[in-house]
Design a protein around this motif. Sequence first.
Motif, PDB file in Angstrom:
ATOM      1  N   VAL A 195       0.849  -1.190   0.000  1.00  0.00           N
ATOM      2  CA  VAL A 195       0.000   0.000   0.000  1.00  0.00           C
ATOM      3  C   VAL A 195       0.887   1.243   0.000  1.00  0.00           C
ATOM      4  O   VAL A 195       1.765   1.389   0.853  1.00  0.00           O
ATOM      5  CB  VAL A 195      -0.943   0.040   1.221  1.00  0.00           C
ATOM      6  CG1 VAL A 195      -1.757   1.332   1.217  1.00  0.00           C
ATOM      7  CG2 VAL A 195      -1.866  -1.174   1.224  1.00  0.00           C
ATOM      8  N   PHE A 196       0.656   2.130  -0.970  1.00  0.00           N
ATOM      9  CA  PHE A 196       1.343   3.419  -1.024  1.00  0.00           C
ATOM     10  C   PHE A 196       0.393   4.496  -0.521  1.00  0.00           C
ATOM     11  O   PHE A 196      -0.726   4.624  -1.026  1.00  0.00           O
ATOM     12  CB  PHE A 196       1.744   3.769  -2.461  1.00  0.00           C
ATOM     13  CG  PHE A 196       2.871   2.953  -3.022  1.00  0.00           C
ATOM     14  CD1 PHE A 196       4.188   3.356  -2.870  1.00  0.00           C
ATOM     15  CD2 PHE A 196       2.615   1.784  -3.722  1.00  0.00           C
ATOM     16  CE1 PHE A 196       5.225   2.608  -3.393  1.00  0.00           C
ATOM     17  CE2 PHE A 196       3.641   1.032  -4.257  1.00  0.00           C
ATOM     18  CZ  PHE A 196       4.959   1.446  -4.092  1.00  0.00           C
ATOM     19  N   GLU A 197       0.832   5.285   0.452  1.00  0.00           N
ATOM     20  CA  GLU A 197       0.087   6.488   0.830  1.00  0.00           C
ATOM     21  C   GLU A 197       0.664   7.654   0.033  1.00  0.00           C
ATOM     22  O   GLU A 197       1.846   7.954   0.117  1.00  0.00           O
ATOM     23  CB  GLU A 197       0.205   6.785   2.325  1.00  0.00           C
ATOM     24  CG  GLU A 197      -0.573   8.028   2.729  1.00  0.00           C
ATOM     25  CD  GLU A 197      -0.415   8.392   4.200  1.00  0.00           C
ATOM     26  OE1 GLU A 197      -1.108   9.313   4.660  1.00  0.00           O
ATOM     27  OE2 GLU A 197       0.416   7.757   4.878  1.00  0.00           O
ATOM     28  N   VAL A 198      -0.190   8.294  -0.746  1.00  0.00           N
ATOM     29  CA  VAL A 198       0.296   9.340  -1.631  1.00  0.00           C
ATOM     30  C   VAL A 198      -0.811  10.363  -1.867  1.00  0.00           C
ATOM     31  O   VAL A 198      -2.001  10.034  -1.828  1.00  0.00           O
ATOM     32  CB  VAL A 198       0.760   8.728  -2.983  1.00  0.00           C
ATOM     33  CG1 VAL A 198      -0.406   8.086  -3.723  1.00  0.00           C
ATOM     34  CG2 VAL A 198       1.471   9.742  -3.849  1.00  0.00           C
ATOM     35  N   SER A 199      -0.414  11.594  -2.056  1.00  0.00           N
ATOM     36  CA  SER A 199      -1.395  12.615  -2.429  1.00  0.00           C
ATOM     37  C   SER A 199      -1.928  12.329  -3.826  1.00  0.00           C
ATOM     38  O   SER A 199      -1.233  11.795  -4.689  1.00  0.00           O
ATOM     39  CB  SER A 199      -0.757  13.999  -2.394  1.00  0.00           C
ATOM     40  OG  SER A 199      -1.608  14.948  -3.003  1.00  0.00           O
ATOM     41  N   GLN A 200      -3.174  12.720  -4.052  1.00  0.00           N
ATOM     42  CA  GLN A 200      -3.771  12.588  -5.387  1.00  0.00           C
ATOM     43  C   GLN A 200      -3.808  13.917  -6.129  1.00  0.00           C
ATOM     44  O   GLN A 200      -4.169  13.960  -7.289  1.00  0.00           O
ATOM     45  CB  GLN A 200      -5.209  12.092  -5.265  1.00  0.00           C
ATOM     46  CG  GLN A 200      -5.389  10.883  -4.395  1.00  0.00           C
ATOM     47  CD  GLN A 200      -6.855  10.588  -4.183  1.00  0.00           C
ATOM     48  OE1 GLN A 200      -7.511  10.035  -5.052  1.00  0.00           O
ATOM     49  NE2 GLN A 200      -7.386  10.964  -3.032  1.00  0.00           N
TER      50      GLN A 200
END
Length: 452
Positions: A195-200
Amino acid sequence: MPSAARRVPPRSSANSPSHGPVRPGVRWHDGRPFSSKDVKYTFDLVRGAPGTSGLRINPRKIWYSQIQAIDTPDPSTVIFRLKRPQPSLLMLLASGYSPVYPAHVPLAELRTRCVGTGPFKLKEYRPGELIEMARNPDYFIKGRPYLDGIRFIIIKERGTRIAALQAGRLDVTMPQEGTRLAAEQLKKAVPGMVVFEVSQSINDNLLMNFKRPPFTDPRVRRALSLAIDRRAYVQAVRQGGAAVGASMLPRPWGVWGLAPDDLAALPGSGDPAKQKAEARQLLAEAGFGSGHPLRLVVSTRAIAQYIDMATFVIDQLKQIGVEATLEPVESAVWFAKLTRGEYELGANLTGVSVDDPDSNFYENYVCGSPRNYSQYCNPDVDRMIDEQSQMLDQVPRRRLVAEIQKRLELDGARPILGWSNDYYAMWPSVKNLIPHQSVYNYARFQEVWLDR
């Protein structure tokens, strides 16, 4: 656009034209060569240059309003001549919102025929079922892509999509909809899930129709913005997977976001009880109260993440005496409804293609822009936007961009509730698929492979 360019040489001055050498050996999916003619055709069309048919509705026409002319001295060179300095032009051209059209294919055909230059070609499209892409054997980067194809399975219900990923029917989730809670549940069920946590670069916002009473009254606009607790929104709706911000992507994901002290002074970011009390007072001054409550319809897209947001907004407004009802709108008509101004209050998501003020401000806030759905118009703010657009020194530009953001929030132009993060999940067999802060710019899949 950037992948089809070889490099952009440095400009000798702010007023010198931008030259774009076209990468050699690029071909369209139908075998025709890609050339500077296609670039000129596209951006003349997009900006509505004299002698072109233009596009019926084009929210990004204003991006290119400072282009005076586009020259193509040979098939491999494009020259953009500007009316004034616009340092952000190259960033706009690099956006995923700036594809190049094939000059040899009529526009009407592109509604049913997909002709690009990318690593994959359209193989099959079954509406409501799937989109299948096949490897482009003539792709201009030799040895790429690694994958033989990509199949996008269309699953309408969010929970069913997550279950399909968990069961291994899907290799990756779809970008833009992954929540922190869903990611935690996936990791619990499948500990090896990546799982990558990243801004959209997507914000949740309110659209108040400036052309319709009661939103012609600034007291009403301010009251509604004050009523919605931004920090509570981030926790309740996005489960902590978002950041409070104004019109530009907040730090650490973006570089133009407001400092914490500036954010704290904006509506919805102070003490919730005090701000709701102030909101009730403003509504009373505007003629609304217990004997004459403000009644509104909150319109939103009939998609789970939109409904989540709208439901929270309705609850917050109830706490200041506003009686609001929910109107879910099918996606096929949502943006047309906004463009025509056929709504009172909208719960909306806005994607910003690249983290640059020109990209965001011109498209969403200046007077008359097709994507300025609230129909907000402030000539003073427009002048500030034009001023920052020409600045070469980033220090004063940052200061001016900060002032513009504060002004937009105080005016209620499009109150920002938060900037959501994406929790982008995939099986560990998927290699080299690395999301970044613009959801529109990382999904070419040319470097991705499967290890299984």
